[in-house]
Design an enzyme around this catalytic site. Structure first.
Site, PDB file in Angstrom:
ATOM      1  N   LYS A  70      39.992  36.826  40.690  1.00  0.00           N
ATOM      2  CA  LYS A  70      39.783  38.063  39.929  1.00  0.00           C
ATOM      3  C   LYS A  70      40.015  39.302  40.807  1.00  0.00           C
ATOM      4  O   LYS A  70      40.299  39.170  41.993  1.00  0.00           O
ATOM      5  CB  LYS A  70      38.380  38.058  39.321  1.00  0.00           C
ATOM      6  CG  LYS A  70      38.136  36.876  38.360  1.00  0.00           C
ATOM      7  CD  LYS A  70      39.007  36.931  37.152  1.00  0.00           C
ATOM      8  CE  LYS A  70      38.977  35.850  36.106  1.00  0.00           C
ATOM      9  NZ  LYS A  70      38.337  34.620  36.153  1.00  0.00           N
TER      10      LYS A  70
HETATM   11  C1  PLP Z   1      37.786  33.724  34.895  1.00  0.00           C
HETATM   12  C2  PLP Z   1      37.451  33.818  33.486  1.00  0.00           C
HETATM   13  C3  PLP Z   1      36.226  33.372  32.973  1.00  0.00           C
HETATM   14  C4  PLP Z   1      35.251  32.538  33.751  1.00  0.00           C
HETATM   15  O1  PLP Z   1      34.775  33.062  34.897  1.00  0.00           O
HETATM   16  P1  PLP Z   1      34.270  32.099  36.074  1.00  0.00           P
HETATM   17  O2  PLP Z   1      33.573  33.055  36.974  1.00  0.00           O
HETATM   18  O3  PLP Z   1      35.509  31.506  36.687  1.00  0.00           O
HETATM   19  O4  PLP Z   1      33.374  31.083  35.501  1.00  0.00           O
HETATM   20  C5  PLP Z   1      35.932  33.580  31.632  1.00  0.00           C
HETATM   21  N1  PLP Z   1      36.795  34.197  30.825  1.00  0.00           N
HETATM   22  C6  PLP Z   1      38.003  34.623  31.259  1.00  0.00           C
HETATM   23  C7  PLP Z   1      38.892  35.323  30.292  1.00  0.00           C
HETATM   24  C8  PLP Z   1      38.379  34.437  32.594  1.00  0.00           C
HETATM   25  O5  PLP Z   1      39.573  34.842  33.005  1.00  0.00           O
END
Ligand code: PLP
Length: 378
Positions: free
Chosen positions: A192
């Site tokens: 992210k």
């Molecule tokens: C990355 C992501 C998540 C989940 O987040 P994690 O921290 O990896 O559990 C949920 N929704 C979207 C759209 C994502 O890109």
């Protein structure tokens, strides 16, 4: 010699992360308590503004799960969910044994379509059950049609869980994403815009719901001298070590947003010259994207450049690309569930590709990418 790999969106450390981890070691707060967690939560509350109570958790997925739990989603309940997303938006619906109802995207922001959403709500009402929640996503960092969707949420009195996993730093009408849900989540997974190595936050609108989130995130322990439990709970709290990484990362957040938007301009200059390829962009001034990932769509079926070809050419130069998220209604896991819309998101999936968008892309990396794209055109 093996060429250096160019990744889609790798972690990019700021410099102070180790200092905050060292603090945790020095004070022996190597657990799910400590000053890194406190500071991480407070800084995010200030960033998001007024009405935001932040709880740091082990992942974005855990945050979505607790959001459903807080809204009392139970077996057999309907939960509406944007189909065009990563599976983590929808998996927690199954954890609660609830029934996902998937909703198409509109083609402007690629996020949940107001018309399809209303059709889905009407279907659920006809079955005699009002949906318990609407899960909206701001995919690739682009805010969804906030005004239109909030209006529907109010009209039918169905709360919104805002999945802003990818949208830290994005804004709609100048307000940061993370403000638009009754409950909102942001992810700090390694891919992210900034990371805690793995983690997430759940944002609520008052202290009382934050207390509830903390309670569920720490095994639903009641306030007694002995271990007392009357409800199921989870071990979902973020560690003080991860929060130390997050604290360092928050110091460079503004810089990372600027860099991602620079990457976007880099691609815009290249794709301006392509008729058959569209770079996904903000539709108008109400939308401010962090451009977490840059995505393109191939608009001509008979073009000699295809997404498969481009992916392969990049891969030969050790450059990572990815196809767009495959919509949930097209996944085997969810094939028995309902979908409302005209498959706008399925068509996007067919014709789209994500390009390297990390904030540590060097000028050399960009030259390499640019040369490949320009040679391909000629
Ligand atoms: C990355 C992501 C998540 C989940 O987040 P994690 O921290 O990896 O559990 C949920 N929704 C979207 C759209 C994502 O890109």
């Amino acid at each position: 010699m093996e060429e250096k790999k160019i990744w889609l969106s790798p972690p990019h450390l700021g410099g102070n992360e180790l200092k905050y981890i060292q603090d945790a070691f020095d004070t022996n707060w190597v657990s799910q308590y400590g000053s890194n967690i406190d500071s991480f939560e407070r800084t995010l509350e200030n960033y998001l503004g007024n009405n935001s109570f932040v709880t740091a958790l082990s992942s974005g997925t855990a945050a979505i799960h607790l959001a459903l739990r807080l809204l009392n989603v139970q077996e057999g309940d309907f939960v509406l969910c944007q189909s065009f997303t990563f599976v983590a938006s929808a998996n927690p619906i199954l954890y609660q044994k609830a029934i996902p109802v998937f909703v198409d995207s509109e083609s402007t922001t690629w996020n949940i379509c107001p018309n399809a959403l209303e059709d889905a709500i009407k279907y659920c009402l006809k079955q005699g059950k009002k949906p318990k929640a609407i899960i909206t996503v701001s995919l690739y960092g682009m805010p969804f049609m906030v005004d239109e969707i909030l209006e529907i949420s109010q009209k039918y009195e169905i709360p919104i869980i805002e999945d802003s996993a990818e949208a830290l730093g994005s804004k709609y009408k100048n307000k940061p994403c993370g403000n638009f849900g009754d409950l909102s989540i942001i992810s700090f997974n390694g891919n992210k815009i900034i990371t805690t190595s793995g983690g997430g936050i759940l944002i609520s609108r008052d202290q009382e719901s934050k207390n509830q989130i903390l309670y569920f995130a720490t095994q639903a322990k009641e306030n007694q001298d002995y271990y007392s439990h009357s409800e199921v709970g989870y071990n979902y709290r973020m560690s003080n070590i991860s929060a130390g990484i997050g604290r360092g990362q928050l110091e460079v957040l503004e810089d990372r947003i600027i860099k991602r938007r620079e990457n976007h301009r880099f691609y815009r200059d290249i794709f301006e010259k392509y008729e058959e390829i569209n770079l996904f962009e903000e539709p108008n001034e109400d939308f401010f994207s962090n451009y977490w990932l840059n995505t393109i769509t191939f608009e001509k079926k008979d073009s000699k450049i295809t997404k498969e070809k481009l992916k392969q050419v990049f891969s030969e130069s050790n450059i990572e690309t990815r196809y767009l998220w495959k919509p949930m209604h097209l996944q085997v896991l969810f094939e028995k569930y309902k979908f409302f819309g005209s498959n706008v998101c399925g068509i996007l999936f067919d014709k789209g590709l994500c390009l390297p968008s990390g904030t540590n892309l060097t000028d050399g990396d960009k030259d390499k990418i640019k040369n490949i794209l320009i040679n391909l055109k000629d």
